[in-house]
Design a protein around this motif. Sequence first.
Motif: not given
Length: 165
Positions: A18-25, A29-35
Motif C-alpha cells: 500500500r505504501e512502503a515508504r511512509n508506513t512505519t513498523a 504492528s498495530e494492524t497485524v497485531g504483533v510488536s
Amino acid sequence: MGRELDETDKGILYMLQREARNTTAQEISETVGVSPSTVRNRIDQLESDGVILGYHPEIDYEAANLSLRVLFVCTAPAVRRGELTDKVMNVQGVIDVREMMTGRRNVHIEIVATDTTDISRISDAIHELGLEVESSELMKRRQMQPFNHFQFTNLDEGTTDGPNE
C-alpha cells in the motif's frame, strides 16, 4: 519452491504494498497485531528469503514530461523467451517486461519514450533482438493495488479484517 507465508507475513506485505515508504513498523504492528520489533524482523527475513525484492518509486511519467508510454506485445520463440527478455531489459527506455507462460504474444514490453523517433529506435532494437512485435499500444494510465489475498481489505475505511479480528 517459495516460502510459506503466515497471516503476519501477509499483513506486513499488504501494508508495504500500500505504501512502503511512509508506513512505519509501529503502524504495521498495530494492524497485524504483533510488536514493531517482530515486524522489523519479519521484513528482514522476507527480504533475505527473496520474497521482498526491493522498494521502487511509482513515477508519473506524464508529470515528468515523458508522456509517451507504449506497450509492445511480442512473440518470442519459447526456447529463447527467457534469454530475449533478459536482453530487452538493456534497451534504453524499456521499463517493464513480462513473460507469458504459453502461446504467441508471450512477451509484453512497456517502454517510456521522449518522442516518436525514440519509439522507433526502441521498436527497432526489439526487432533486432529477435522478438516479433505483434502490436503496440499507446498507454494512457496504469493502476495497481496490493494483492488482496492478504485479507486486509478494509483499511481505507478504518477497519481491518486481519488475522487478529
